[in-house]
Write an enzyme that holds these catalytic residues in place. Structure first.
Site: not given
Length: 282
Positions: A114, A247, A77
Site C-alpha cells: 500500500e 480508500e 504509511h
C-alpha cells in the site's frame, strides 16, 4: 483503515503520522506492470497530460479552478514503517483519544504494498495539479522513511493553510469486499469542527470524480454511497482545513488488486482525483 498490519513494539518517532488505512485488492499484475512499484514513476511532464482511456476530456481540462490553490497530498504509511515498529507504535494524541503514530499498511496477495501505491498515485497527482497552477505539499518526501505520525500529517496541512487536503490509501479488508469509499471527518470539539462542512463537500466531489473517472464501484462493505464518517482518525480529527481520506479499493480483492497494481490504472486514478478536486473548487 481496518486490518492494518502493525509492527509489534512502541517507541518514539520524530515525525507524527496520519491514521493510515490499508491498500486495494490483491490480484494478478497487468502485463508490463512492476509488482514492486519500482518502475511506476509518473510519466515525464510534457506541458499537458493526455486523457487516459475512459476518462473523457476531464484530465486535460483546465478551467482555472485549481490555479493558486494549496493542496496537501497525504500518501498513507511509508516504506520504512515495517522496519521501525517501536517508532510507529508510539501512542499520539488524536483529539479524542490516543492511537498509534502510524501503521505499515497492507499489500496485495502478490506483494504490492500500500505504501508504494499511495506514493505513486500521489506523485502522479502532484504533477497534474502543478501543471494546472496549484501549489502541492506532500506529507512525506519519499517512500523510504518512517511516518510521519498521524498528528503531524494533519498539522502539515494546517501549517500550509491548505485549501484542501487528501489522504490517499487502499484497504485491506476481506477478499469478498470490494469497491472504494471516502472517509469523512466527524466534528471533534475544539479541533476540526469548523472544517467539517467543507470536508463533506470535498468528500462528495472526490467521490463523484473518482467513480466517473475510474469506474470502480462504491464499497460493498463500508459507508453509505461510498461515504463513511469516522471520528477515530487523527488525520481528520486534528485537521483544521478541509480534508478527507480515500480508500481507492481493497487490495485483498482480486479484481481491485489487479487495477491498483497497474501503472496505467494508477494514472487513471490520479486523473480522476484531479477531476474531483477541480469539481470541489468549481
Amino acid at each position: 483503515m481496518r486490518n492494518h498490519r502493525r509492527a509489534p513494539l512502541t517507541v518514539g518517532l520524530a515525525f507524527a503520522a496520519l491514521g493510515a488505512l490499508t491498500a486495494c485488492g490483491g490480484g494478478p499484475f497487468d502485463q508490463g506492470d512492476d509488482p514492486q512499484g519500482k518502475s511506476a514513476q509518473p510519466p515525464r511532464a510534457t506541458g499537458r497530460s493526455a486523457p487516459a482511456a475512459g476518462t473523457g476530456d476531464a484530465p486535460g481540462r483546465d478551467d482555472g479552478a485549481l490555479r493558486g490553490r494549496t493542496i496537501v497530498l497525504d500518501p498513507g504509511h511509508n516504506g520504512g514503517n515495517a522496519r521501525n515498529p517501536a517508532a510507529i507504535n508510539r501512542q499520539v494524541d488524536i483529539g479524542n483519544g490516543r492511537k498509534e503514530c502510524d501503521t505499515t499498511g497492507t499489500e496485495t496477495r502478490a506483494g504490492y504494498p500500500e505504501h508504494a501505491f499511495t506514493w505513486d498515485v500521489s506523485k502522479r497527482l502532484e504533477r497534474l495539479l502543478k501543471e494546472r497552477g496549484a501549489k502541492v505539499v506532500l506529507t512525506r518526501p519519499d517512500d523510504n522513511g518512517v511516518g510521519p505520525c498521524i498528528n503531524e500529517r494533519a498539522e502539515i496541512g494546517n501549517r500550509a493553510g491548505a485549501d484542501a487536503a487528501l489522504s490517499i490509501h487502499a484497504d485491506g479488508a476481506s477478499a469478498s469486499s470490494h469497491g472504494f469509499h471516502i472517509i469523512e471527518p466527524v466534528a471533534v470539539k475544539g479541533f476540526n469542527a469548523r472544517a467539517v462542512p467543507a470536508s463533506q463537500r470535498l468528500g462528495r466531489a472526490i467521490r463523484d470524480g473518482y467513480r466517473e473517472g475510474t469506474g470502480v464501484p462504491y464499497s460493498n462493505y463500508r459507508g453509505t454511497e461510498a461515504l463513511d464518517p469516522r471520528d477515530d482518525l487523527g488525520g481528520l480529527n486534528l485537521s483544521r482545513v478541509p480534508k478527507v481520506f480515500i480508500e481507492c479499493g481493497n487490495m485483498k480483492h482480486a479484481g481491485d488488486a489487479a487495477k491498483l497494481s497497474s501503472a496505467r490504472f494508477r494514472q487513471k486514478i490520479a486523473e480522476s482525483l484531479l477531476d474531483g478536486l477541480r469539481r470541489y473548487f468549481s
